[in-house]
Scaffold this active site. Sequence first.
Site, mmCIF file in Angstrom:
data_model
loop_
_atom_site.group_PDB
_atom_site.id
_atom_site.type_symbol
_atom_site.label_atom_id
_atom_site.label_comp_id
_atom_site.label_asym_id
_atom_site.label_seq_id
_atom_site.Cartn_x
_atom_site.Cartn_y
_atom_site.Cartn_z
ATOM 1 N N ALA A 235 0.813 -1.320 -0.172
ATOM 2 C CA ALA A 235 -0.038 0.011 0.088
ATOM 3 C C ALA A 235 0.779 1.426 -0.157
ATOM 4 C CB ALA A 235 -0.791 -0.141 1.209
ATOM 5 N N GLY B 26 2.076 2.770 -2.810
ATOM 6 C CA GLY B 26 1.973 3.593 -4.096
ATOM 7 C C GLY B 26 1.067 4.951 -3.661
ATOM 8 N N ARG C 87 -3.183 8.740 -10.201
ATOM 9 C CA ARG C 87 -4.380 9.237 -11.081
ATOM 10 C C ARG C 87 -5.640 9.277 -10.332
ATOM 11 N NH1 ARG C 87 -4.605 4.267 -14.987
ATOM 12 N NH2 ARG C 87 -2.955 3.286 -13.662
ATOM 13 N N THR D 97 7.568 -3.414 -6.581
ATOM 14 C CA THR D 97 6.867 -4.460 -5.727
ATOM 15 C C THR D 97 7.739 -5.214 -5.005
ATOM 16 O OG1 THR D 97 6.389 -5.579 -7.610
ATOM 17 C CG2 THR D 97 4.726 -4.098 -7.097
ATOM 18 N N ARG E 40 -32.480 12.433 14.836
ATOM 19 C CA ARG E 40 -31.096 12.801 14.806
ATOM 20 C C ARG E 40 -30.427 11.787 15.997
ATOM 21 N NH1 ARG E 40 -30.944 18.602 15.879
ATOM 22 N NH2 ARG E 40 -28.751 18.221 16.345
ATOM 23 N N ASN F 203 -49.850 13.463 22.479
ATOM 24 C CA ASN F 203 -50.234 14.290 21.304
ATOM 25 C C ASN F 203 -49.360 15.416 21.510
ATOM 26 O OD1 ASN F 203 -51.918 13.971 18.703
ATOM 27 N ND2 ASN F 203 -52.019 16.114 19.288
HETATM 28 C C1 UD1 Z 1 2.009 -5.049 -10.604
HETATM 29 C C2 UD1 Z 1 3.003 -6.348 -11.344
HETATM 30 C C3 UD1 Z 1 2.298 -6.770 -12.635
HETATM 31 C C4 UD1 Z 1 0.556 -7.131 -12.581
HETATM 32 C C5 UD1 Z 1 0.030 -5.814 -11.772
HETATM 33 C C6 UD1 Z 1 -1.392 -6.113 -11.442
HETATM 34 C C7 UD1 Z 1 5.143 -6.287 -10.674
HETATM 35 C C8 UD1 Z 1 6.623 -5.710 -11.221
HETATM 36 N N1 UD1 Z 1 4.053 -5.832 -11.473
HETATM 37 O O1 UD1 Z 1 2.217 -4.057 -11.909
HETATM 38 O O2 UD1 Z 1 2.823 -7.952 -12.931
HETATM 39 O O3 UD1 Z 1 0.087 -7.334 -13.533
HETATM 40 O O4 UD1 Z 1 0.503 -5.321 -10.673
HETATM 41 O O5 UD1 Z 1 -1.941 -4.824 -11.198
HETATM 42 O O6 UD1 Z 1 4.755 -6.548 -9.606
HETATM 43 N N2 UD1 Z 1 3.547 -0.865 -4.667
HETATM 44 C C9 UD1 Z 1 4.247 -0.508 -3.615
HETATM 45 N N3 UD1 Z 1 5.644 -0.079 -3.638
HETATM 46 C C10 UD1 Z 1 6.169 -0.066 -4.703
HETATM 47 C C11 UD1 Z 1 5.423 -0.316 -5.825
HETATM 48 C C12 UD1 Z 1 4.194 -0.888 -5.925
HETATM 49 O O7 UD1 Z 1 3.864 -0.678 -2.277
HETATM 50 O O8 UD1 Z 1 7.258 0.267 -4.822
HETATM 51 C C13 UD1 Z 1 2.212 -1.220 -4.506
HETATM 52 C C14 UD1 Z 1 1.282 -0.223 -4.802
HETATM 53 O O9 UD1 Z 1 0.561 0.607 -4.259
HETATM 54 C C15 UD1 Z 1 0.053 -1.287 -5.567
HETATM 55 C C16 UD1 Z 1 0.666 -2.675 -5.760
HETATM 56 O O10 UD1 Z 1 2.201 -2.573 -5.253
HETATM 57 O O11 UD1 Z 1 -1.046 -1.460 -4.612
HETATM 58 C C17 UD1 Z 1 1.014 -2.591 -7.405
HETATM 59 O O12 UD1 Z 1 1.636 -1.598 -7.842
HETATM 60 P P1 UD1 Z 1 1.422 -1.126 -9.258
HETATM 61 O O13 UD1 Z 1 2.347 0.194 -9.278
HETATM 62 O O14 UD1 Z 1 -0.047 -0.659 -9.660
HETATM 63 O O15 UD1 Z 1 2.026 -2.290 -10.112
HETATM 64 P P2 UD1 Z 1 2.079 -2.328 -11.554
HETATM 65 O O16 UD1 Z 1 3.167 -1.893 -12.462
HETATM 66 O O17 UD1 Z 1 0.776 -2.130 -12.164
#
Ligand code: UD1
Length: 455
Positions: free
Chosen positions: A9, A11, A15, A79, A330, A374
Amino acid sequence: MNLNVVILAAGQGKRMHSNLPKVLHPVAGKALVRHVIDTARTLQPAGLCIVYGYGGDVVRAALPDADLGWALQEPQLGTGHAVQQALPHLGSSGVTLVLYGDVPLTQPETLQRLLHAARDGLAVLTVELTDPTGYGRIVRDAAGRVVRIVEQKDASSDERAIREVNTGIMAIPTERLAGWLAGLSNNNAQGEYYLTDVIAAAVAEGVPVAAVQPQAEWEVLGVNSKVQLAELERIQQRRIAQQLLEAGVRLADPARIDVRGDLSCGRDVAIDVNCVFEGRVELAEAVEIGPHCVLKNVRVAAGARIAAFCHLEDAVVGPDCIVGPYARLRPGAELGPEVHIGNFVEIKNSTIAAQSKANHLAYVGDARVGERVNIGAGTITCNYDGANKHLTVIEDDAFIGSDTQLVAPVTVGRGATLGAGTTLTKDAPPDTLTVSRAKQVSLAAWQRPVKKPKK
Ligand code: UD1
Ligand code: CA
């Protein structure tokens, strides 16, 4: 099995165009990450760790659960790097389940199947999409075995044609995890440490890799934008409506109900269109809710009817009451059996006992109202002196005439009658008519003013 859950969590969710961290945006009244935590808990994990980064303090404050582990990821290098931050929370055996804080609707049954598939190796949750653009693709060998995951940006055109994608959800043997993560490189199109590269590492070591699919695609949908948030909201609301219908609730239109919390319904409950239920709402047997009502943290007893356009919050409605249309209950409003509350009546922090009625245009605040009372149209409890709130007591069988002000603290005795227009500043004795009213006069000499003629 010794299960540890890691929820990614960190990220930002650019967007979303929001100051609120992405994982705190609600679906069905509950933060995205709260859905994930609640689902994870059904698996009874030994540990639950959240990898956080962007908006960290806000996320931590929103999740005060004492048993959560917290791993800060700063900066966010992918990730794989994210899961690495959680390693100190994981112990050294069993399975680590990686979930995303922005994928809220994965079902426990699906995760159980994933964990089962991971009992002798690694298991990844995959799904076939008509349009796989943007996702990591599942690369299989000639025998159909998963060999690696390639990210969209690193994929060849052949690989991009693969429609089976990585959902991101994986179950990984914990004793292998640290080694695999240490071996990751960021030599790829995004310069990130990809968790997905542990698949190839497992295959290289002869560890079996299983792929498991969810029952439904919505289980693995993530939220990156308000558009996707709104889509998931509709999916979840449709599911809730379906469950209510299957349990026997009559919904005038399953597409026009919003449940943002827990709604429990007895037999033969009927709910008309465009009602919103928030927090914990209990509707007992045969309760009817008219169209366009909002109920938040409310209990409604059997047989009660809430007519159109009512707003009820932190309130209790007794059996066989009739409330509304256009009534407002309320916090602290408690109605006994067979109470009638009509249009433009506001009740706050008051108990109204059995069979009492306030059918039109009244404010009852900080009051204890007895049985069979009433309350006439236009009655107001003047409960607030600008500094303090005071109690109004209206005993059983009292009759409050229309347009009466009860200046609290004040008591209306049992069986008392207040004449219309009374401003009550002293207690009204029982079984007596009390009236405070200027004497009526008629002025025969009075002339109605006339407009001056225009020049
Ligand atoms: C990732 C997967 C991809 C998969 C997709 C599904 C990898 C490299 N890629 O891609 O194969 O199809 O999810 O949605 O794993 N996050 C962190 N720290 C980071 C990066 C991400 O906590 O440094 C968290 C984000 O908050 C999110 C999740 O990991 O909850 C996925 O990150 P996101 O950047 O959406 O991954 P994708 O590039 O979409
Ligand atoms: Ca994503």
